[in-house]
Design an enzyme around this catalytic site. Structure first.
Site, PDB file in Angstrom:
ATOM      1  CG  HIS A   1       4.541   1.777  -8.879  1.00 45.75           C
ATOM      2  ND1 HIS A   1       5.867   2.061  -8.659  1.00 45.75           N
ATOM      3  CD2 HIS A   1       4.506   0.935  -9.944  1.00 45.75           C
ATOM      4  CE1 HIS A   1       6.598   1.405  -9.541  1.00 45.75           C
ATOM      5  NE2 HIS A   1       5.795   0.728 -10.342  1.00 45.75           N
TER       6      HIS A   1
ATOM      7  CB  SER B   1       8.193   0.434 -12.713  1.00 44.93           C
ATOM      8  OG  SER B   1       7.886  -0.574 -11.781  1.00 44.93           O
TER       9      SER B   1
ATOM     10  CG  ASP C   1       6.105   3.676  -5.826  1.00 46.55           C
ATOM     11  OD1 ASP C   1       5.703   2.499  -5.725  1.00 46.55           O
ATOM     12  OD2 ASP C   1       6.990   4.038  -6.636  1.00 46.55           O
TER      13      ASP C   1
END
Length: 352
Positions: free
Chosen positions: A315, A191, A285
């Site tokens: 995610h 991320s 996601d």
């Protein structure tokens, strides 16, 4: 790193979540009907149930950064699997208050992975990402250096990137002390950490020693653009549009140019000569299309790039390994992909 100490209430909560995640799929589907995305991918029943339960929880986007950290650190400890400690787990003082943890299986390895945790540049820590760091170390037999980069809003952009560069230079200077070949160092991140890893690789591209591999797991690659997955999954309990806006509000000072490659690495003018790359994406996601766009841009620039596509994943699945067998299996597949890539690079280097 110490094993998390849970209260009685937390132990009960964790036990219930684990029990629910191991129910037969048909029962999970009764409790939470798995959604199907626009690509036709169906979310596994255990993840669908986890998302339904998560939707009713506290939202850190309604909190201060400090309170948000307390909430997410607690949740990540509850949701992450317990993985056996590595033979060596030591704190490393990089300098100027920057710390990291080195995980080592203690074997006859020559590689190291510099790892940057996720959390939108505001949340997350070495502690809450102990599980994926240990999984990488055990699964690849490379050392893993998990970096405690500074967080916003106390330390907004570009502090995290400054810390990443400091960590990289420290590793190159100290690698041989750990039995590591400086030419066998990879970088990885999830991320926000994927953004940090990508930016680092661009920054050191012309240096004599560069990363041998970059592993970008559900990376943030373009703050300026908006792609279909962001709209399709805007209300995802795993990462909502509201939460993304909260992160950016804390991370980027007023007037920041979103086209700056340190903010949006996809928008760099030249992506040639970057290291071989693994981009991992999840089918549910909001950042899925950002990851795909970066992978495609790298390929067009001639960079060898593999995509690990987890069609049913949300995610941050690296952090749900205790309460979702599907998330743990997906994380194991990423670890395996990294291990195979490092073995291939090592074999090629040894033949030269």
């Amino acid at each position: 790193m110490s094993t998390p100490q849970f209260t009685v209430s937390q132990r009960v909560q964790r036990a219930v979540l684990i029990a629910l995640s191991r129910m037969p799929a048909f029962l999970q589907q009764v409790l939470a009907k798995p959604p199907v995305n626009s690509a036709g991918d169906r979310m596994p029943a255990d993840i669908a149930l986890l998302m339904k339960l998560s939707a009713g929880g506290d939202d850190y986007a309604d909190m201060s950064a400090t309170a948000g950290r307390e909430t997410t650190e607690r949740d990540l400890a509850l949701f992450s699997d317990h993985v056996a400690p590595c033979a060596i787990e030591e704190e490393v003082q990089i300098g100027n208050g920057l710390l990291a943890t080195r995980y080592s299986s203690g074997g006859n390895h020559r590689s190291l992975i510099v790892f940057f945790h996720g959390g939108g540049f505001v949340l997350g820590s070495r502690e809450s990402y102990t599980t994926p760091a240990r999984m990488l170390a055990h699964g690849t037999h490379a050392d893993v250096l998990s970096v405690e980069y500074r967080l916003a809003p106390e330390h907004p952009f570009p502090a995290a990137h400054d810390d990443a560069l400091a960590a990289w230079r420290y590793v190159l200077a100290h690698a041989r002390k750990w039995g590591i070949d400086p030419h066998q160092v990879a970088v990885a991140g999830e991320s926000a950490g994927g953004n940090i890893a990508a930016v680092l690789c661009q920054h050191v591209r012309a240096d004599p020693v560069q990363p041998v591999l970059q592993v970008l797991i559900q990376p943030v690659t373009d703050i300026l653009g908006r792609r279909p997955s962001q709209d399709e999954f805007a209300s995802s309990p795993a990462l909502s549009a509201k939460q993304i806006n909260w992160f950016m509000k804390h991370y980027l000072p007023a007037g920041t140019d979103y086209r700056d490659p340190r903010v949006s690495p996809l928008l760099a003018r030249d992506l040639r000569d970057l290291p071989p790359t693994i981009v991992a994406i999840g089918g549910f996601d909001p950042l899925r299309d950002d990851g795909l766009a970066y992978a495609e841009a790298l390929r067009e620039a001639g960079v060898p790039t593999d995509i690990v596509h987890e069609p049913g994943q949300v995610h941050g699945f690296l952090s749900f390994t205790a309460v979702s067998p599907s998330c743990k299996q997906a994380t194991e597949r990423i670890v395996q992909a990294v291990a195979e890539a490092l073995n291939k690079i090592t074999s090629t280097t040894n033949k030269c």
